[in-house]
Design a protein around this motif. Structure first.
Motif, short mmCIF file in Angstrom:
data_model
loop_
_atom_site.label_atom_id
_atom_site.label_comp_id
_atom_site.label_asym_id
_atom_site.label_seq_id
_atom_site.Cartn_x
_atom_site.Cartn_y
_atom_site.Cartn_z
N ALA A 119 0.84 -1.21 0.00
CA ALA A 119 0.00 0.00 0.00
C ALA A 119 0.87 1.26 0.00
O ALA A 119 0.58 2.22 -0.72
N LEU A 120 1.96 1.27 0.77
CA LEU A 120 2.86 2.42 0.78
C LEU A 120 3.53 2.60 -0.58
O LEU A 120 3.70 3.72 -1.06
N SER A 121 3.90 1.50 -1.21
CA SER A 121 4.52 1.57 -2.52
C SER A 121 3.55 2.14 -3.54
O SER A 121 3.89 3.03 -4.34
N GLU A 122 2.31 1.65 -3.51
CA GLU A 122 1.30 2.14 -4.44
C GLU A 122 1.01 3.62 -4.20
O GLU A 122 0.89 4.40 -5.15
N TRP A 123 0.91 4.03 -2.95
CA TRP A 123 0.67 5.44 -2.63
C TRP A 123 1.84 6.29 -3.11
O TRP A 123 1.66 7.35 -3.70
N GLY A 124 3.07 5.82 -2.85
CA GLY A 124 4.25 6.55 -3.27
C GLY A 124 4.32 6.71 -4.78
O GLY A 124 4.70 7.78 -5.29
N ASP A 125 3.96 5.66 -5.50
CA ASP A 125 3.96 5.75 -6.96
C ASP A 125 2.93 6.75 -7.46
O ASP A 125 3.14 7.43 -8.46
N LYS A 126 1.83 6.87 -6.74
CA LYS A 126 0.77 7.79 -7.16
C LYS A 126 1.06 9.22 -6.75
O LYS A 126 0.83 10.16 -7.52
N TRP A 127 1.57 9.43 -5.52
CA TRP A 127 1.64 10.77 -4.95
C TRP A 127 3.05 11.30 -4.73
O TRP A 127 3.21 12.52 -4.57
N ASN A 151 6.17 9.93 -6.43
CA ASN A 151 7.14 9.67 -7.50
C ASN A 151 6.48 9.82 -8.86
O ASN A 151 5.47 9.20 -9.12
N ASP A 152 7.09 10.62 -9.70
CA ASP A 152 6.56 10.79 -11.06
C ASP A 152 7.73 10.68 -12.03
O ASP A 152 8.60 11.54 -12.03
N PRO A 153 7.83 9.66 -12.82
CA PRO A 153 6.87 8.55 -12.96
C PRO A 153 7.05 7.53 -11.83
O PRO A 153 8.04 7.55 -11.12
#
Length: 140
Positions: free
Chosen positions: A94-102, A104-106
């Motif tokens: 969940a933290l990885s998914e959140w980090g990828d969304k909010w 880290n870009d990309p």
């Protein structure tokens, strides 16, 4: 009217007491990836030796990690997740998914499920199977 407040006791606060330092969850991440030796954990997390030693000791005392000796001379240990540590897998995802969304870009990480498709963490009620949202949860 009494306006004094006291800190709220909750499971999140208890979890953060054990897991709340940055290097702690990064060490757990590495062990979940199969990295068990101190030097490798330190290298993959970027944690200094003294900080990592402290975090691993805290995790061991909390029953999240266990040390296993792999060398007698000199004495060397590996660090492995216990059952409690393994149960952090959904938290890490969940933290990885959140980090990828909010954060880290990309996005910089991705996981595939053993079905062969990209993993998407679902947050659903096990009873009614509806999605969990802030508005669908009530504090008891």
């Amino acid at each position: 009217m009494d306006t004094t407040t006291t800190p709220r006791r909750c499971s999140i606060a208890g979890s953060l007491h054990v897991l709340g330092e940055r290097w702690t969850l990064l060490a757990v991440r590495e062990m979940s990836y199969g990295v068990h030796r101190f030097e490798q954990i330190a290298g993959h997390t970027g944690a200094s030796r003294n900080i990592l030693t402290d975090r691993l000791r805290t995790l061991e005392e909390a029953g999240v990690v266990e040390r296993r000796r792999y060398s007698e001379r000199p004495p060397r240990f590996e660090y492995h997740l216990t059952g409690a540590g393994a149960e952090l897998a959904p938290v890490l995802l969940a933290l990885s998914e959140w980090g990828d969304k909010w954060a880290n870009d990309p996005p910089i990480t991705s996981f595939d499920h053993d079905c062969g498709l990209p993993l998407k963490v679902d947050h659903t009620c096990h009873h009614c199977h509806r999605e969990i949202t802030p508005g669908s949860v009530t504090l008891r």
